[in-house]
Design a protein around this motif. Structure first.
Motif, short mmCIF file in Angstrom:
data_model
loop_
_atom_site.label_atom_id
_atom_site.label_comp_id
_atom_site.label_asym_id
_atom_site.label_seq_id
_atom_site.Cartn_x
_atom_site.Cartn_y
_atom_site.Cartn_z
N LYS A 141 0.85 -1.20 0.00
CA LYS A 141 0.00 0.00 0.00
C LYS A 141 0.89 1.24 0.00
O LYS A 141 1.97 1.26 0.59
N LEU A 142 0.36 2.29 -0.65
CA LEU A 142 1.04 3.58 -0.67
C LEU A 142 0.09 4.63 -0.06
O LEU A 142 -1.01 4.83 -0.56
N TYR A 143 0.52 5.27 1.03
CA TYR A 143 -0.28 6.29 1.70
C TYR A 143 0.42 7.64 1.62
O TYR A 143 1.65 7.73 1.57
N TYR A 144 -0.41 8.67 1.63
CA TYR A 144 0.08 10.05 1.72
C TYR A 144 -0.25 10.57 3.11
O TYR A 144 -1.36 10.36 3.62
N TYR A 145 0.71 11.28 3.73
CA TYR A 145 0.53 11.73 5.11
C TYR A 145 0.00 13.17 5.14
O TYR A 145 0.60 14.08 4.59
N ASP A 146 -1.17 13.33 5.79
CA ASP A 146 -1.77 14.64 6.00
C ASP A 146 -1.38 15.10 7.41
O ASP A 146 -1.97 14.68 8.40
N LYS A 147 -0.36 15.96 7.48
CA LYS A 147 0.16 16.37 8.79
C LYS A 147 -0.83 17.23 9.56
O LYS A 147 -0.79 17.27 10.79
N ASP A 148 -1.72 17.94 8.85
CA ASP A 148 -2.69 18.78 9.55
C ASP A 148 -3.72 17.92 10.29
O ASP A 148 -4.15 18.28 11.40
N ARG A 149 -4.10 16.84 9.70
CA ARG A 149 -5.06 15.94 10.35
C ARG A 149 -4.37 14.84 11.14
O ARG A 149 -5.02 14.14 11.92
N ASN A 150 -3.07 14.65 10.89
CA ASN A 150 -2.33 13.50 11.44
C ASN A 150 -3.01 12.21 11.00
O ASN A 150 -3.23 11.28 11.79
N LEU B 190 -3.37 6.03 -1.43
CA LEU B 190 -3.24 6.48 -2.81
C LEU B 190 -3.19 5.32 -3.81
O LEU B 190 -3.76 5.41 -4.89
N ASP B 191 -2.52 4.27 -3.44
CA ASP B 191 -2.28 3.20 -4.40
C ASP B 191 -2.10 1.88 -3.65
O ASP B 191 -1.74 1.87 -2.46
N LYS B 192 -2.36 0.81 -4.34
CA LYS B 192 -2.12 -0.52 -3.77
C LYS B 192 -1.81 -1.49 -4.90
O LYS B 192 -2.26 -1.32 -6.03
N GLY B 193 -1.01 -2.50 -4.56
CA GLY B 193 -0.59 -3.45 -5.58
C GLY B 193 0.29 -2.85 -6.64
O GLY B 193 0.43 -3.39 -7.73
N MET B 194 0.94 -1.69 -6.33
CA MET B 194 1.80 -1.02 -7.31
C MET B 194 3.13 -1.79 -7.42
O MET B 194 3.44 -2.68 -6.61
N TYR B 195 3.91 -1.40 -8.41
CA TYR B 195 5.23 -2.02 -8.59
C TYR B 195 6.07 -1.79 -7.34
O TYR B 195 6.22 -0.68 -6.86
N PHE B 196 6.67 -2.89 -6.83
CA PHE B 196 7.47 -2.79 -5.60
C PHE B 196 8.52 -3.91 -5.62
O PHE B 196 8.23 -5.05 -5.98
N LEU B 197 9.75 -3.55 -5.26
CA LEU B 197 10.80 -4.57 -5.08
C LEU B 197 11.58 -4.27 -3.82
O LEU B 197 11.63 -3.12 -3.35
N PHE C 264 -14.88 22.07 0.62
CA PHE C 264 -14.07 21.42 -0.39
C PHE C 264 -14.49 19.96 -0.54
O PHE C 264 -14.89 19.31 0.43
N TYR C 265 -14.36 19.47 -1.76
CA TYR C 265 -14.75 18.10 -2.06
C TYR C 265 -13.54 17.17 -1.99
O TYR C 265 -12.46 17.47 -2.53
N TYR C 266 -13.74 16.02 -1.35
CA TYR C 266 -12.69 15.01 -1.22
C TYR C 266 -13.19 13.69 -1.80
O TYR C 266 -14.38 13.36 -1.72
N LYS C 267 -12.26 12.96 -2.37
CA LYS C 267 -12.57 11.61 -2.85
C LYS C 267 -11.53 10.67 -2.27
O LYS C 267 -10.33 10.82 -2.51
N ASN C 268 -12.01 9.73 -1.49
CA ASN C 268 -11.12 8.79 -0.80
C ASN C 268 -10.03 9.51 -0.02
O ASN C 268 -8.87 9.08 0.01
N GLY C 269 -10.40 10.65 0.58
CA GLY C 269 -9.48 11.37 1.44
C GLY C 269 -8.66 12.44 0.76
O GLY C 269 -7.96 13.19 1.42
N LEU C 270 -8.73 12.53 -0.57
CA LEU C 270 -7.92 13.50 -1.31
C LEU C 270 -8.79 14.60 -1.90
O LEU C 270 -9.91 14.34 -2.36
N ARG C 271 -8.28 15.84 -1.85
CA ARG C 271 -8.96 16.92 -2.56
C ARG C 271 -9.08 16.54 -4.02
O ARG C 271 -8.12 16.19 -4.67
N ASP C 272 -10.32 16.60 -4.50
CA ASP C 272 -10.56 16.26 -5.90
C ASP C 272 -11.02 17.53 -6.62
O ASP C 272 -12.20 17.88 -6.61
N THR C 273 -10.08 18.20 -7.25
CA THR C 273 -10.41 19.45 -7.96
C THR C 273 -10.99 19.19 -9.34
O THR C 273 -11.37 20.13 -10.04
N GLU D 38 0.50 7.50 -8.76
CA GLU D 38 -0.25 8.24 -7.74
C GLU D 38 0.66 9.10 -6.86
O GLU D 38 0.17 9.82 -5.98
N ILE D 39 1.96 9.04 -7.07
CA ILE D 39 2.89 9.93 -6.36
C ILE D 39 2.92 11.23 -7.15
O ILE D 39 3.73 11.42 -8.06
#
Length: 612
Positions: free
Chosen positions: A245-254, A259-266, A320-329, A287-288
């Motif tokens: 899994k790939l997560y983005y950290y929202d420091k304001d909300r902690n 963002l992503d899962k099952g992405m390329y990883f080694l 503001f509108y969010y989708k799955n936790g992210l601002r969706d402009t 998604e980065i």
């Protein structure tokens, strides 16, 4: 499957290393010491072939960990190859800014002449530095050729490097710069490990400014990052790429946003004679795309740590509108919040919006950015459209707008309508699309004519109503075309025939058990005389037939009235006033002198008058 790869890295590489892989064990040897490091590489799938590559530092292509890429064209300060970026095959022209004295503009002109570099392909800006940047002016020049951009810092380091591919840059007016830091906060790693979560973090930030949270550097593209992590034992765990899994950290909300899962990883182990844990990791994701801190881990985080809102959130005076936790402009549509439904445009509520808006099969009434759920009408392309419960309705009804009540037919104001309309239990008179509260008269509806008073049908009304020059008889609010009789109106009694006052009528009319004398369509209460009706002549006194026995003068003749009717065959005596008169064949015999028998007694008559 496992691959066997042997690399000899040149002296110019970072750390001056030699990397040798046999089976799943790779040896890393420092150039300046006798230290050796072994790397165990774990990966879901690898090529089923052995490859030996001579990676001398004079070969820019293979010194950049691009052993699977083949040069197609080469020139002073650039070379062109073919590779896969963000899932698509592209020709990439790498600009070697550290290997040439030429300007980028000069190199781009040569690249533009290549048969490979058509619009939609990519220019890669390389550098030996760990940080990277691209000026707005360069981005614009590259974009003018129709090319995308790839930033390649640490280009000649075959282990620790990262690439940023701009398939669609957010804003060419900005300068973009980048630096990467791994595992910056050890407490985060320890906290995750205590929860059984295997992870590492990296921060992607600008070199020249403080970035805002969720600040985006591309709308579409791909980032790949490879790094040797010291004092890290991720290699000890069996990790599956599909579970990463790939997560983005929202420091304001902690909080963290997935963002992503099952992405390329080694990942793999680096063996070293310092006897410390070292793990080599690599990740690739489209998604980065934001500056900030990311978390790569092997499982989903607890709900308490995740922000995954899809909907609106208040920030100051804005929503503001969010989708799955992210601002969706990119989102434009409707969204519920705190009991109301709002119109969202490009990710935020547009409080200036006043319109009808098509969404999910319905047309919604937007006023000041919010769905107006009151019953109303809204101007749309010069037409007033009816809305109810927030959206248009095909009803036929009445609706108040700007102090007036409009007739709605099939959801739209019908300015041609002249009819009756039922609303809130009453029937209202509509003229030219609006209720006329000043109207009193008749209105035709569904084959009947109804009496309207003050704009509303009066079902209690019984009387006369003038319409189009005629006076009509109304009973219980409706014209009764079968009515024949008398009707009182404004102190007079009028004769109605076929539902209409007949001003030509002169005669008798029965009403409430009495017969009344009608003259010119109205009862004449001053009339005293005779009136012919159904072959008989009736005695009228003060407008009503009086069923008594008397005399009545009519057209110069005095007639004998017997029980209210002229008796043309009667010969008798009749008292009238103070005298008795001789009657012969129904009328006073003024020429008669003699005797007449009345009730068995003879009376002397002189010129029609009894003389006692």
């Amino acid at each position: 499957m496992k691959s066997k790869i042997v690399r000899r890295l040149g002296a110019m590489l970072l750390a001056g290393a030699m990397l040798v892989t046999s089976g799943n064990v790779t040896t890393y040897a420092a150039e300046q010491t006798d230290e050796s490091v072994e790397v165990k590489e774990k990966q879901e799938e690898q090529a089923d072939e052995n490859v030996v590559v001579d990676e001398t530092h004079n070969n820019e292509l293979y010194g950049a960990n691009m052993r699977k890429v083949k040069k197609l064209e080469e020139g002073d300060g650039y070379y062109i190859c073919k590779e896969v970026l963000n899932g698509k095959e592209k020709y990439v022209a790498y600009i070697l800014i550290d290997k040439t004295e030429r300007s980028i503009d000069d190199i781009l002109k040569d690249v533009a002449n290549s048969r490979y570099m058509t619009s939609g392909n990519v220019v890669g800006i390389t550098t030996v530095k760990q940080t990277a940047k691209i000026e707005s002016s360069i981005a614009k020049r590259i974009n003018a050729y129709g090319w995308n951009i790839k930033l390649c810092p640490c280009f000649y380091d075959s282990m620790d490097y990262y690439n940023i591919y701009f398939e669609q840059m957010t804003d060419q007016e900005n300068m973009y710069s980048f630096k990467v830091i791994y595992n910056e906060d050890k407490n985060v790693i320890d906290n995750m490990n205590s929860r059984g979560i295997i992870c590492y973090t990296f921060s992607l930030n600008s070199t020249d400014k403080k970035n805002n949270l969720y600040e985006k550097f591309f709308d579409k593209g791909e980032v790949e990052l490879y790094q040797c992590l010291e004092y890290n034992d991720i290699y000890k765990y069996s990790l599956s790429e599909k579970n990463m899994k790939l997560y983005y950290y929202d420091k304001d909300r902690n909080k963290y946003i997935l963002l992503d899962k099952g992405m390329y990883f080694l990942y793999g182990q680096i063996l070293n004679n310092h006897d410390i844990d070292m793990t080599y990791v690599g990740i690739k994701s489209s998604e980065i795309k934001y500056y900030g801190t990311y978390l790569v881990c092997n499982s989903e985080l607890p709900d308490s740590m995740v922000f995954n809102l899809t909907g609106l959130e208040k920030s100051g005076d804005n929503l503001f509108y969010y989708k799955n936790g992210l601002r969706d402009t990119s989102y434009t549509g409707l969204c519920d919040y705190d009991g109301n439904t709002y119109y969202v445009k490009n990710g935020s509520v547009d409080y200036s919006a006043n319109m009808l808006y098509d969404y999910n099969g319905s047309t919604w009434d937007i006023k000041n950015g919010k769905v107006d759920k009151t019953e109303s009408v809204t101007m749309d392309n010069g037409m007033l459209v009816y809305t109810k419960n927030g959206k248009t309705s095909d009803e036929t009804t009445l609706c108040k707008y700007n102090g007036e009540w409009y007739y709605i037919h099939n959801g739209k104001v019908d300015y041609n309508a002249n009819t009756l309309c039922k609303y809130n239990g009453s029937w209202w008179d509509v003229q030219n699309g609006k209720v006329n509260f000043n109207y009193t008269g008749l209105c035709k509806f569904n084959g009947s004519w109804w009496y309207v008073s003050g704009g509303r049908v009066n079902f209690n009304a019984t009387g006369l109503c003038k319409y189009n020059g005629s006076w009509w008889y109304v009973s219980s609010g409706k014209v009764n075309f079968n009515a024949t009789g008398l009707c009182k109106y404004n102190g007079s009694w009028w004769y109605v025939s076929g539902g209409r006052v007949n001003f030509n009528a002169t005669g008798l009319c029965k009403h409430n058990g009495s017969w009344w004398y009608v003259s010119g369509g109205r009862v004449n209460f001053n009339a005293t005389g005779l009136c012919k009706f159904n072959g008989n002549w009736f005695y009228v006194e003060k407008g009503a037939v009086r069923f008594k026995t008397t005399l009545c003068k009519y057209n110069g003749t005095w007639w004998y009235i017997n029980n209210g009717v002229v008796n043309f065959s009667k010969t008798t005596l009749c008292k009238y006033g103070k005298n008795w008169y001789a009657v012969s064949k129904g009328k006073v015999a003024w020429n008669y002198t003699g005797y007449m028998n009345y009730n068995g007694k003879n009376y002397k008559v002189v010129k029609g008058i009894v003389r006692f």
